[in-house]
Design a protein around this motif. Structure first.
Motif, PDB file in Angstrom:
ATOM      1  N   LYS A   1       0.832  -1.200   0.000  1.00  0.00           N
ATOM      2  CA  LYS A   1       0.000   0.000   0.000  1.00  0.00           C
ATOM      3  C   LYS A   1       0.875   1.262   0.000  1.00  0.00           C
ATOM      4  O   LYS A   1       0.607   2.217  -0.714  1.00  0.00           O
ATOM      5  CB  LYS A   1      -0.921   0.006   1.214  1.00  0.00           C
TER       6      LYS A   1
ATOM      7  N   LEU B   1      -5.790   5.742  -1.195  1.00  0.00           N
ATOM      8  CA  LEU B   1      -4.618   5.006  -0.720  1.00  0.00           C
ATOM      9  C   LEU B   1      -4.142   5.531   0.628  1.00  0.00           C
ATOM     10  O   LEU B   1      -3.746   4.753   1.500  1.00  0.00           O
ATOM     11  CB  LEU B   1      -3.485   5.109  -1.747  1.00  0.00           C
TER      12      LEU B   1
ATOM     13  N   ALA C   1      -3.862   3.422   3.960  1.00  0.00           N
ATOM     14  CA  ALA C   1      -2.532   3.321   4.566  1.00  0.00           C
ATOM     15  C   ALA C   1      -2.541   3.782   6.016  1.00  0.00           C
ATOM     16  O   ALA C   1      -1.850   3.208   6.866  1.00  0.00           O
ATOM     17  CB  ALA C   1      -1.528   4.144   3.755  1.00  0.00           C
TER      18      ALA C   1
END
Length: 234
Positions: free
Chosen positions: A5, A59, A63
């Motif tokens: 990730k 993302l 994350a």
């Protein structure tokens, strides 16, 4: 999983930064060469930046959640502060959100300039032959380049130079505004020149924001508005 990730987050962040820098360079070429077709291309390419912004936002959120739940697995609980500052995935994910926002706004200002320019209300040659407009374009391109290079290197080494160039840019924008306000330009041309000057100045501001965020990412220090926080001299 968490490593992948962060790998994709970094990759997307760098791609977005490089695309924004390309837009800035293309804008300089369009303005200096009176290239209206290139200005149209800049506007059309903005969708790519917007898509990367959305991907980076998603993302970053994933994350952040993974970093919180996996800090012990990554060994972040037993290392010294310096390593935490530079290697903590949570810190990077949070910074990535702020950097993404500023990069997207840089792209928006480039598009604002291109949209105004393609109206063809501004006389040819003004951005190539006349000062301080040529100098403004040079300073903006330099600031954007420093921000992107610092981001890719994940370093804050340009910070002093960034502040100096930002001060120069602000002074040049003020000079340009006064020059054209007192010229014989018609109202429409002056309004469009002023919009471009303002957008270029803001573009520089967002580039500085990226550089400041990199200082925070690497040192933990928030240096925003430090000048305003200084006590007055006696």
């Amino acid at each position: 999983m968490i490593i992948s990730k962060f790998y994709y987050l970094r990759k997307n962040l760098y791609s977005m930064a490089e695309l924004v820098l390309e837009q800035v360079i293309m804008l300089g070429d369009a303005l200096e060469n009176d290239d209206y077709a290139l200005a149209n291309e800049i506007v059309d390419r903005d969708d790519m930046i917007d898509e990367l912004e959305k991907e980076n936002d998603n993302l970053s959120q994933i994350a952040i959640l993974e970093a919180i739940t996996n800090r012990n697995i990554l060994g972040m609980g037993d290392v010294d502060n310096e390593i935490v500052l530079k290697k903590d995935p949570l810190r990077f994910a949070l910074s990535a959100i702020r950097i993404t926002r500023n990069m997207e706004r840089m792209g928006d200002q480039v598009v604002n300039c291109a949209e105004v320019f393609r109206y063809k209300t501004i006389r040819p040659g003004i951005f190539k032959k006349e000062e301080p407009m040529g100098l403004i374009l040079s300073r903006v391109t330099t600031l954007a380049g420093m921000a992107v290079e610092s981001l890719v290197e994940e370093k804050e080494r340009f910070m002093g130079s960034v502040n100096t160039i930002e001060d120069e840019l602000n002074g040049l924008c003020d000079e340009a505004f006064k020059k054209y306000r007192e010229s014989e330009m018609n109202k429409t041309e002056f309004a469009d020149v002023y919009r471009i000057i303002l957008a270029l100045e803001r573009l520089g501001d967002y580039a500085v924001n990226v550089a400041e965020e990199l200082v925070r990412l690497n040192t933990g220090k928030d240096i925003r508005h430090l000048e305003n926080a200084k006590p007055p001299k006696v």
